[in-house]
Design a protein around this motif. Structure first.
Motif: not given
Length: 214
Positions: A91, A191, A88, A195, A20
């Protein structure tokens, strides 16, 4: 001795967090793209030392603090869950940015500066503080020995996975950057996957129980 399930759990959590985008990934990828792989490796050395600092601090006192003051763990847990949820959303929301397309033009710096910057970036990284303060204690088992000994072992697993993932990302940063830039759909998938994992960790953190005593 920690169980294989604990090892696997920590490895999966660290894998998800390492993949991440965060301060460490952005710094290492940017340095490797701008100044070369050697610079990235020097920075990675600082990152590794930062992991060790967190591990020693965790084994020395975090578990004892959380046992003595359970509310402290609850505060850290909820704050950590909120932060993970925030990452999160960062993202998953439209326009989320990948660290493999750095926008800053970084000037070359010395090895000492590369190492110290890698160290400080990791020490000031909220994701790593959260990992040691709120996530690793979830994998403690009262039947597996003293909490500090388990934290040292679990932290060792985290460091191996974290350094390996960061090294692979750093070494392939330039190639990954070009590949994702030419494939918008792949970048979007990356992404959303990152996320989504972060969202799962946020929920797990919020619902976790107070760690066992040593």
């Amino acid at each position: 001795m920690i169980t294989l399930s604990a090892v696997g759990g920590v490895a999966l959590v660290e894998l998800g967090m390492a993949l991440t985008p965060g301060p460490n990934m952005i710094h290492l990828a940017s340095r490797a793209i701008t100044q070369g792989r050697r610079a990235g490796l020097v920075s990675l050395g600082g990152t590794a030392v930062g992991f060790v600092c967190y591990l020693v601090a965790s084994a020395a006192g975090l578990s004892a603090l959380f046992t003595a003051v359970p509310v402290a763990y609850t505060v850290v847990k909820l704050a950590g869950a909120a932060y993970l949820a925030y990452l999160a959303w960062g993202m998953l929301k439209p326009g989320g940015r990948s660290p493999f397309a750095p926008t800053q033009d970084l000037l070359p710096v010395s090895d000492a500066r590369l190492f110290s910057t890698g160290l400080l970036t990791n020490l000031l990284n909220p994701k790593i503080a959260l990992l040691y303060a709120a996530l690793l204690p979830q994998f403690l088992d009262s039947r597996a020995g003293p909490a500090w000994a388990q934290l040292l072992q679990l932290g060792g697993v985290q460091i191996v996975v974290g350094i390996t993932v960061n090294a692979l990302i750093m070494l392939g940063a330039a190639r990954i950057s070009g590949c994702l830039a030419a494939r918008p759909r792949v970048m979007t998938t990356q992404r959303f996957a990152a996320g989504g994992l972060l969202g799962v960790f946020a929920l797990r953190t919020a619902l976790s129980r107070t760690p066992v005593s040593s």
